[in-house]
Design a protein around this motif. Sequence first.
Motif, PDB file in Angstrom:
ATOM      1  N   SER A  95     -54.779  -6.027  10.535  1.00 51.71           N
ATOM      2  CA  SER A  95     -53.657  -6.963  10.691  1.00 51.71           C
ATOM      3  C   SER A  95     -52.928  -7.271   9.388  1.00 51.71           C
ATOM      4  CB  SER A  95     -54.169  -8.262  11.334  1.00 51.71           C
ATOM      5  OG  SER A  95     -55.156  -8.850  10.496  1.00 51.71           O
ATOM      6  N   HIS A  96     -53.161  -6.464   8.329  1.00 51.23           N
ATOM      7  CA  HIS A  96     -52.462  -6.721   7.054  1.00 51.23           C
ATOM      8  C   HIS A  96     -52.436  -5.436   6.230  1.00 51.23           C
ATOM      9  CE1 HIS A  96     -51.837  -9.668   3.468  1.00 51.23           C
ATOM     10  NE2 HIS A  96     -51.593  -8.437   3.034  1.00 51.23           N
ATOM     11  N   THR A  97     -51.307  -4.720   6.247  1.00 45.09           N
ATOM     12  CA  THR A  97     -51.174  -3.532   5.393  1.00 45.09           C
ATOM     13  C   THR A  97     -49.757  -3.458   4.818  1.00 45.09           C
ATOM     14  OG1 THR A  97     -50.278  -1.761   6.833  1.00 45.09           O
ATOM     15  CG2 THR A  97     -52.618  -2.301   7.099  1.00 45.09           C
ATOM     16  N   HIS A  98     -49.658  -2.739   3.698  1.00 45.12           N
ATOM     17  CA  HIS A  98     -48.371  -2.512   3.020  1.00 45.12           C
ATOM     18  C   HIS A  98     -48.161  -0.995   2.884  1.00 45.12           C
ATOM     19  CE1 HIS A  98     -48.342  -6.710   1.092  1.00 45.12           C
ATOM     20  NE2 HIS A  98     -49.615  -6.580   1.398  1.00 45.12           N
ATOM     21  N   PRO A  99     -47.856  -0.281   3.967  1.00 44.76           N
ATOM     22  CA  PRO A  99     -47.822   1.187   3.856  1.00 44.76           C
ATOM     23  C   PRO A  99     -46.472   1.765   3.417  1.00 44.76           C
ATOM     24  CG  PRO A  99     -47.513   0.545   6.136  1.00 44.76           C
ATOM     25  CD  PRO A  99     -47.642  -0.734   5.347  1.00 44.76           C
ATOM     26  N   ALA A 100     -45.434   0.906   3.247  1.00 43.33           N
ATOM     27  CA  ALA A 100     -44.090   1.432   2.953  1.00 43.33           C
ATOM     28  C   ALA A 100     -43.895   1.662   1.461  1.00 43.33           C
ATOM     29  CB  ALA A 100     -43.027   0.482   3.501  1.00 43.33           C
ATOM     30  N   GLN A 155     -56.363   5.821  11.687  1.00 36.67           N
ATOM     31  CA  GLN A 155     -56.912   6.249  12.978  1.00 36.67           C
ATOM     32  C   GLN A 155     -58.187   7.073  12.790  1.00 36.67           C
ATOM     33  OE1 GLN A 155     -53.878   8.682  14.849  1.00 36.67           O
ATOM     34  NE2 GLN A 155     -55.454  10.223  15.199  1.00 36.67           N
ATOM     35  N   ALA A 156     -58.225   7.869  11.731  1.00 36.27           N
ATOM     36  CA  ALA A 156     -59.405   8.695  11.464  1.00 36.27           C
ATOM     37  C   ALA A 156     -60.634   7.833  11.157  1.00 36.27           C
ATOM     38  CB  ALA A 156     -59.123   9.650  10.297  1.00 36.27           C
ATOM     39  N   GLN A 157     -60.415   6.550  10.826  1.00 32.38           N
ATOM     40  CA  GLN A 157     -61.535   5.650  10.523  1.00 32.38           C
ATOM     41  C   GLN A 157     -61.727   4.618  11.627  1.00 32.38           C
ATOM     42  OE1 GLN A 157     -62.863   5.054   6.908  1.00 32.38           O
ATOM     43  NE2 GLN A 157     -61.573   6.509   5.850  1.00 32.38           N
ATOM     44  N   GLY A 158     -61.046   4.819  12.764  1.00 29.12           N
ATOM     45  CA  GLY A 158     -61.309   3.954  13.912  1.00 29.12           C
ATOM     46  C   GLY A 158     -60.288   2.861  14.168  1.00 29.12           C
ATOM     47  N   THR A 159     -59.176   2.864  13.424  1.00 28.98           N
ATOM     48  CA  THR A 159     -58.156   1.821  13.608  1.00 28.98           C
ATOM     49  C   THR A 159     -57.114   2.289  14.623  1.00 28.98           C
ATOM     50  OG1 THR A 159     -58.479   1.007  11.362  1.00 28.98           O
ATOM     51  CG2 THR A 159     -56.380   0.455  12.422  1.00 28.98           C
ATOM     52  N   THR A 160     -56.768   1.422  15.561  1.00 28.85           N
ATOM     53  CA  THR A 160     -55.798   1.799  16.596  1.00 28.85           C
ATOM     54  C   THR A 160     -54.579   0.872  16.635  1.00 28.85           C
ATOM     55  OG1 THR A 160     -57.119   0.561  18.198  1.00 28.85           O
ATOM     56  CG2 THR A 160     -57.521   2.933  18.065  1.00 28.85           C
ATOM     57  N   THR A 161     -54.645  -0.251  15.932  1.00 31.40           N
ATOM     58  CA  THR A 161     -53.486  -1.150  15.814  1.00 31.40           C
ATOM     59  C   THR A 161     -53.324  -1.535  14.348  1.00 31.40           C
ATOM     60  OG1 THR A 161     -53.774  -2.059  18.034  1.00 31.40           O
ATOM     61  CG2 THR A 161     -52.526  -3.405  16.483  1.00 31.40           C
ATOM     62  N   VAL A 162     -52.104  -1.436  13.851  1.00 30.30           N
ATOM     63  CA  VAL A 162     -51.835  -1.678  12.427  1.00 30.30           C
ATOM     64  C   VAL A 162     -50.620  -2.587  12.268  1.00 30.30           C
ATOM     65  CG1 VAL A 162     -51.181  -0.584  10.234  1.00 30.30           C
ATOM     66  CG2 VAL A 162     -52.771   0.592  11.771  1.00 30.30           C
ATOM     67  N   GLU A 163     -50.757  -3.627  11.481  1.00 33.81           N
ATOM     68  CA  GLU A 163     -49.596  -4.401  11.046  1.00 33.81           C
ATOM     69  C   GLU A 163     -49.077  -3.736   9.787  1.00 33.81           C
ATOM     70  OE1 GLU A 163     -48.028  -7.990   8.538  1.00 33.81           O
ATOM     71  OE2 GLU A 163     -49.352  -6.331   8.075  1.00 33.81           O
ATOM     72  N   ALA A 164     -47.752  -3.532   9.702  1.00 29.35           N
ATOM     73  CA  ALA A 164     -47.175  -2.809   8.564  1.00 29.35           C
ATOM     74  C   ALA A 164     -46.025  -3.607   7.969  1.00 29.35           C
ATOM     75  CB  ALA A 164     -46.687  -1.432   9.027  1.00 29.35           C
ATOM     76  N   LYS A 165     -46.129  -3.877   6.659  1.00 28.89           N
ATOM     77  CA  LYS A 165     -45.118  -4.707   5.987  1.00 28.89           C
ATOM     78  C   LYS A 165     -44.155  -3.846   5.187  1.00 28.89           C
ATOM     79  CE  LYS A 165     -48.867  -8.003   5.017  1.00 28.89           C
ATOM     80  NZ  LYS A 165     -48.762  -8.993   6.072  1.00 28.89           N
ATOM     81  N   TRP A 189     -46.608   7.878  16.351  1.00 30.12           N
ATOM     82  CA  TRP A 189     -48.057   7.634  16.338  1.00 30.12           C
ATOM     83  C   TRP A 189     -48.463   7.000  17.661  1.00 30.12           C
ATOM     84  CZ3 TRP A 189     -51.166   2.940  14.990  1.00 30.12           C
ATOM     85  CH2 TRP A 189     -52.506   3.255  14.689  1.00 30.12           C
ATOM     86  N   PRO A 190     -49.560   7.451  18.267  1.00 33.25           N
ATOM     87  CA  PRO A 190     -49.908   6.914  19.593  1.00 33.25           C
ATOM     88  C   PRO A 190     -50.514   5.518  19.580  1.00 33.25           C
ATOM     89  CG  PRO A 190     -51.436   8.656  18.946  1.00 33.25           C
ATOM     90  CD  PRO A 190     -50.387   8.610  17.882  1.00 33.25           C
ATOM     91  N   GLY A 191     -50.845   5.007  18.417  1.00 33.54           N
ATOM     92  CA  GLY A 191     -51.380   3.642  18.350  1.00 33.54           C
ATOM     93  C   GLY A 191     -50.269   2.610  18.355  1.00 33.54           C
ATOM     94  N   THR A 192     -50.641   1.372  18.026  1.00 37.19           N
ATOM     95  CA  THR A 192     -49.693   0.254  18.057  1.00 37.19           C
ATOM     96  C   THR A 192     -49.406  -0.217  16.638  1.00 37.19           C
ATOM     97  OG1 THR A 192     -50.553  -0.399  20.200  1.00 37.19           O
ATOM     98  CG2 THR A 192     -49.351  -2.090  18.974  1.00 37.19           C
ATOM     99  N   VAL A 193     -48.125  -0.359  16.321  1.00 28.27           N
ATOM    100  CA  VAL A 193     -47.715  -0.833  14.985  1.00 28.27           C
ATOM    101  C   VAL A 193     -46.910  -2.108  15.165  1.00 28.27           C
ATOM    102  CG1 VAL A 193     -46.380  -0.311  12.908  1.00 28.27           C
ATOM    103  CG2 VAL A 193     -47.665   1.511  14.048  1.00 28.27           C
ATOM    104  N   VAL A 194     -47.222  -3.112  14.369  1.00 29.60           N
ATOM    105  CA  VAL A 194     -46.474  -4.371  14.374  1.00 29.60           C
ATOM    106  C   VAL A 194     -45.796  -4.497  13.010  1.00 29.60           C
ATOM    107  CG1 VAL A 194     -46.669  -6.878  14.537  1.00 29.60           C
ATOM    108  CG2 VAL A 194     -48.141  -5.425  15.947  1.00 29.60           C
ATOM    109  N   ALA A 195     -44.463  -4.613  12.999  1.00 28.20           N
ATOM    110  CA  ALA A 195     -43.730  -4.616  11.726  1.00 28.20           C
ATOM    111  C   ALA A 195     -43.528  -6.032  11.195  1.00 28.20           C
ATOM    112  CB  ALA A 195     -42.377  -3.943  11.914  1.00 28.20           C
ATOM    113  N   THR A 196     -43.688  -6.164   9.884  1.00 24.00           N
ATOM    114  CA  THR A 196     -43.489  -7.446   9.194  1.00 24.00           C
ATOM    115  C   THR A 196     -42.524  -7.257   8.024  1.00 24.00           C
ATOM    116  OG1 THR A 196     -45.672  -8.304   9.783  1.00 24.00           O
ATOM    117  CG2 THR A 196     -44.649  -9.233   7.831  1.00 24.00           C
ATOM    118  N   PHE A 197     -41.562  -8.158   7.925  1.00 26.23           N
ATOM    119  CA  PHE A 197     -40.606  -8.145   6.816  1.00 26.23           C
ATOM    120  C   PHE A 197     -41.188  -8.947   5.650  1.00 26.23           C
ATOM    121  CE2 PHE A 197     -36.849 -10.594   5.030  1.00 26.23           C
ATOM    122  CZ  PHE A 197     -36.501  -9.603   4.121  1.00 26.23           C
ATOM    123  N   LEU A 198     -41.448  -8.250   4.537  1.00 26.74           N
ATOM    124  CA  LEU A 198     -41.970  -8.916   3.337  1.00 26.74           C
ATOM    125  C   LEU A 198     -40.969  -8.746   2.182  1.00 26.74           C
ATOM    126  CD1 LEU A 198     -44.302 -10.443   1.837  1.00 26.74           C
ATOM    127  CD2 LEU A 198     -45.396  -8.236   1.471  1.00 26.74           C
ATOM    128  N   GLY A 199     -39.720  -9.100   2.473  1.00 28.03           N
ATOM    129  CA  GLY A 199     -38.735  -9.116   1.383  1.00 28.03           C
ATOM    130  C   GLY A 199     -39.146 -10.105   0.307  1.00 28.03           C
TER     131      GLY A 199
END
Length: 431
Positions: A95-100, A155-165, A189-199
């Motif tokens: 529920s907390h990642t910064h992949p961008a 996903q390779a480590q078992g994660t199927t939902t990701v929050e992405a900032k 991606w077949p999983g679920t992504v929730v986008a967050t604006f971290l301006g």
Amino acid sequence: MKATSNVHEPAAPAILLHRISQLVTMAGGEEARRGPAMREIGLIRNGAVLISGGQIVAAGAQSEILRHPWVRRHRRELIELDCRGKLVLPGFVDSHTHPAFTAPRLIDFEKRAAGASYAEIAAAGGGIRASLTGVRSSSEAKLADHILGALHQAQAQGTTTVEAKSGYGLDAASELKSLRAIRSAAQQWPGTVVATFLGAHVPPPEFREKPDAYVDLLCREMLPRISRGGLARYVDVFCEQGAFTLAQTLRILAEAAKHKLRTRVHVGQLSNTPLETILAARPVSLDHLDELRREDIRALAASDAIATLLPGANYFLATKKYPPARKLIDIGAAVALATDYNPGTAPTISMPMILSLATTQMKMTVEEALVAATINGACALELGARKGSVTAGKDADLAFFELDDYRELPYWFGANHCVATMMAGRFADLG
Ligand SMILES: [Zn+2]
């Protein structure tokens, strides 16, 4: 197992998964768990799961599931899969990642190992400014490729939902580009992504002397455009010395609410900020929380906000002190765990690694860590009704491990024992 997408494809097949050595269901409601309930993982030995149309039909002891009337009715179309004694969990919710971002920050890494300070790292061309240059000059497609790569690693480590900032562009064009790149990666991606604006990550260099002018720009230009474009569900602020003040944070949270955007806050990572006024703004989650006063812990426990702990950052920065997970849980706060995946302070997207840090460094029990990484993570994204447990009606998002016992997950640290993930009832290619 082939990669699949939910888009324009026939309904996911009906599946019976059986011969599961241990099935961690997390049965027990869709609300965030607190206190002793954080130890309830709904463990079933010799388990089985029925899946249809991408959702769980039933999960339980194999002997019961095989007698389920639904099995008799659908016997012909049912695909039976023998799990051969694997451990099965709800897919992790990170529920907390910064992949961008576009590149690792190796200058930071080497300088820090040599004992350099944050200021020395910035002077050497490292720090957040290095990520800024990469994102501002990157095409949207290239950025989306990087994000998609991270989702596959998760996903390779078992994660199927990701929050992405977002948060490494820090001007209107680059923040919007980052959020569009997150959306593009999510569609692939077949999983679920929730986008967050971290301006509101840090004020960008061109606003260093006038951070309030950057907050103006964020509130008047960026937030309306992001809201209109439906580019993010959440707005996040890094409330910290050198980032944004409490007053600036509260202003951004209030402005986000006007645009019907939900909020979450990075707070208490390096220094304490009293939580009372932030909690009054009703953020869904407060994240980091290393520096808390006793009254903050009490206020958090009394609130609906999820306390999201990110021990990967403590590990990578080698801080002596970890967030007070034990105190938070014992007083009744709803604790979630996430990776904080980012190029500066937490370059890991491995939830099993985070489970290991939670149990060894923060003295969470294995059960508490698993709850924090699944159902409570789902609640930190307001997805408790759909994600985070293997129970009837929820999305069939599962992680399969070549392990006999769930306690082995944090025990074998640094090794990946995930052998498959299922998202919305379909197995995904581990790539
Ligand atoms: Zn973060």
